[in-house]
Each structure stands twice: as structure tokens, then as C-alpha cells.
Design a protein around this motif. Structure first.
Motif, PDB file in Angstrom:
ATOM      1  N   GLY A  35       0.820  -1.209   0.000  1.00 27.14           N
ATOM      2  CA  GLY A  35       0.000   0.000   0.000  1.00 27.14           C
ATOM      3  C   GLY A  35       0.852   1.256   0.000  1.00 27.14           C
ATOM      4  O   GLY A  35       0.563   2.217  -0.721  1.00 27.14           O
ATOM      5  N   ILE A  36       1.915   1.257   0.790  1.00 26.67           N
ATOM      6  CA  ILE A  36       2.799   2.413   0.845  1.00 26.67           C
ATOM      7  C   ILE A  36       3.500   2.611  -0.493  1.00 26.67           C
ATOM      8  O   ILE A  36       3.622   3.727  -0.990  1.00 26.67           O
ATOM      9  N   SER A  38       2.437   1.670  -3.491  1.00 26.30           N
ATOM     10  CA  SER A  38       1.496   2.163  -4.496  1.00 26.30           C
ATOM     11  C   SER A  38       1.140   3.627  -4.245  1.00 26.30           C
ATOM     12  O   SER A  38       0.949   4.389  -5.190  1.00 26.30           O
ATOM     13  N   PHE A  39       1.083   4.046  -2.985  1.00 24.88           N
ATOM     14  CA  PHE A  39       0.835   5.449  -2.665  1.00 24.88           C
ATOM     15  C   PHE A  39       1.974   6.324  -3.173  1.00 24.88           C
ATOM     16  O   PHE A  39       1.743   7.354  -3.810  1.00 24.88           O
ATOM     17  N   LYS A  40       3.217   5.898  -2.930  1.00 24.50           N
ATOM     18  CA  LYS A  40       4.374   6.668  -3.401  1.00 24.50           C
ATOM     19  C   LYS A  40       4.397   6.726  -4.923  1.00 24.50           C
ATOM     20  O   LYS A  40       4.721   7.758  -5.503  1.00 24.50           O
ATOM     21  N   GLY A  42       1.812   6.551  -6.939  1.00 21.59           N
ATOM     22  CA  GLY A  42       0.746   7.457  -7.345  1.00 21.59           C
ATOM     23  C   GLY A  42       1.143   8.907  -7.183  1.00 21.59           C
ATOM     24  O   GLY A  42       0.837   9.749  -8.029  1.00 21.59           O
ATOM     25  N   MET A  43       1.840   9.217  -6.093  1.00 21.72           N
ATOM     26  CA  MET A  43       2.294  10.587  -5.879  1.00 21.72           C
ATOM     27  C   MET A  43       3.319  10.993  -6.925  1.00 21.72           C
ATOM     28  O   MET A  43       3.288  12.108  -7.437  1.00 21.72           O
TER      29      MET A  43
END
Length: 70
Positions: A35-36, A38-40, A42-43
Motif C-alpha cells: 500500500g505504501i 502504491s501510494f508513493k 501514485g504521488m
């Protein structure tokens, strides 16, 4: 009373292992890491898209104006 002894931590560890099981905790940590990541990603994708837009609209190039026929 302010700190926990080793026995308190052992009891907490046993309760956590009983609730989640031995294999469940590493699985949860792996899911959190995904999750972390994929968040990075996406950012960084949003940053790249914003940079691409600014490159398309450069200020040093004057817009070409159409000459009006009179």
C-alpha cells in the motif's frame, strides 16, 4: 506503575499471536508495504503529470497570432 515489565509485554505478545496467528502478522505487514509503495508511485505519477503540463506551456515561446486579412 509508569512502565510495563517484561511479563506484561509477553502477555500482550501471546494475546496478539492468538488473535492474529503466526502467519497473519507478516501478511499484514506485506500488505501495508504494498500500500505504501502504491501510494508513493501514485504521488510520483501525479508529479510527473504536473511537470509534463508545465513543459507543454512554456512561457519563453510566444503564441503564434493569426494575421487578420483586411
Amino acid at each position: 506503575m509508569g512502565t510495563f515489565s517484561i511479563w506484561h509485554w509477553l502477555i500482550v505478545l501471546v494475546v496478539v499471536l492468538l488473535l492474529f496467528g503466526r502467519g497473519k502478522i507478516p501478511e499484514l505487514m506485506g500488505d501495508m508495504a504494498k500500500g505504501i509503495k502504491s501510494f508513493k508511485k501514485g504521488m510520483s505519477d501525479e508529479d510527473e503529470a504536473a511537470n509534463a503540463k508545465t513543459v507543454e506551456h512554456r512561457d519563453d515561446e510566444a503564441p503564434k497570432e493569426k494575421a487578420s486579412k483586411s
